[in-house]
Design an enzyme around this catalytic site. Sequence first.
Site, short mmCIF file in Angstrom:
data_model
loop_
_atom_site.label_atom_id
_atom_site.label_comp_id
_atom_site.label_asym_id
_atom_site.label_seq_id
_atom_site.Cartn_x
_atom_site.Cartn_y
_atom_site.Cartn_z
N ASP A 134 32.00 23.63 55.50
CA ASP A 134 31.33 24.32 56.61
C ASP A 134 30.92 23.31 57.67
OD1 ASP A 134 29.63 25.76 58.27
OD2 ASP A 134 28.87 27.00 56.64
N SER B 144 25.13 33.68 57.81
CA SER B 144 24.88 32.68 58.85
C SER B 144 23.50 32.89 59.49
CB SER B 144 26.03 32.76 59.86
OG SER B 144 25.98 31.71 60.76
N HIS C 292 32.94 27.94 57.35
CA HIS C 292 31.81 28.82 57.65
C HIS C 292 32.16 30.30 57.42
CE1 HIS C 292 27.78 29.24 59.25
NE2 HIS C 292 28.20 30.15 60.12
C1 MLT Z 1 21.88 29.63 63.18
O1 MLT Z 1 21.78 29.43 64.36
O2 MLT Z 1 21.17 30.42 62.54
C2 MLT Z 1 22.92 28.85 62.47
O3 MLT Z 1 23.28 27.74 63.22
C3 MLT Z 1 24.11 29.66 62.15
C4 MLT Z 1 24.71 30.29 63.37
O4 MLT Z 1 24.29 31.35 63.76
O5 MLT Z 1 25.65 29.73 63.94
#
Ligand code: MLT
Length: 213
Positions: free
Chosen positions: A155, A105, A186
Amino acid sequence: MDYTHRFIPAPQSPPARVLLLLHGTGGNEDDMIPLGRDLDPAAALLSPRGNVLENGMPRFFRRLAEGVFDEEDVIRRAHELADFVTAAAAQYQFDPQRVTAVGYSNGANVAAAVLLLRPGVLSRAVLFRAMVPLVPPSPPDLAGTRVLISSGKYDPIVPLENAGRLATMLRQSGADVTARVEDAGHELTHGDTAAAKNWLRESQGDARTPNPV
Ligand code: MLT
């Protein structure tokens, strides 16, 4: 070195491989250790905690809203992380060419930013639930770099189309990209980790000691 971090040496020194473990929003330097150990028991593990706080939750760069990134900060933090890898290689005495990033992520997104802005620092990267972190000012030369992108079909945070754009961007820069889609959201699944293990084994190339399963 600019990050609170953990370094766990490999069973064998100097390590044949080093995994740079990059957690998601709200994680810390401990979160990804079990995953790293599972993915490659013979690797050394380097696990920093993101330097940015969002409502008390560590991240690797600032965002303005979900999926909307503060591009200036992405650039600054990508360089900071790349410099950290170089400094850690000197301190812990490993070959920086042997570093594979494993990011989830937000951690995958900062790894993608390092690939795009500092080619050569990461020779391989496993990106779980990644999206385009920024469009670099000029296309990097990523020949010889291998990337696995593992996305979730459902996701709600990372649209598949966005992960596809990242794969295209990396391929156009010369990277060897494997993109796969998991029947998931996710969150990480067994399918993700099994695919990453296989990919890590197969992409070892000239590397080094066999990776016990
Ligand atoms: C981010 O902010 O890098 C992406 O939206 C993934 C997350 O951290 O939720």
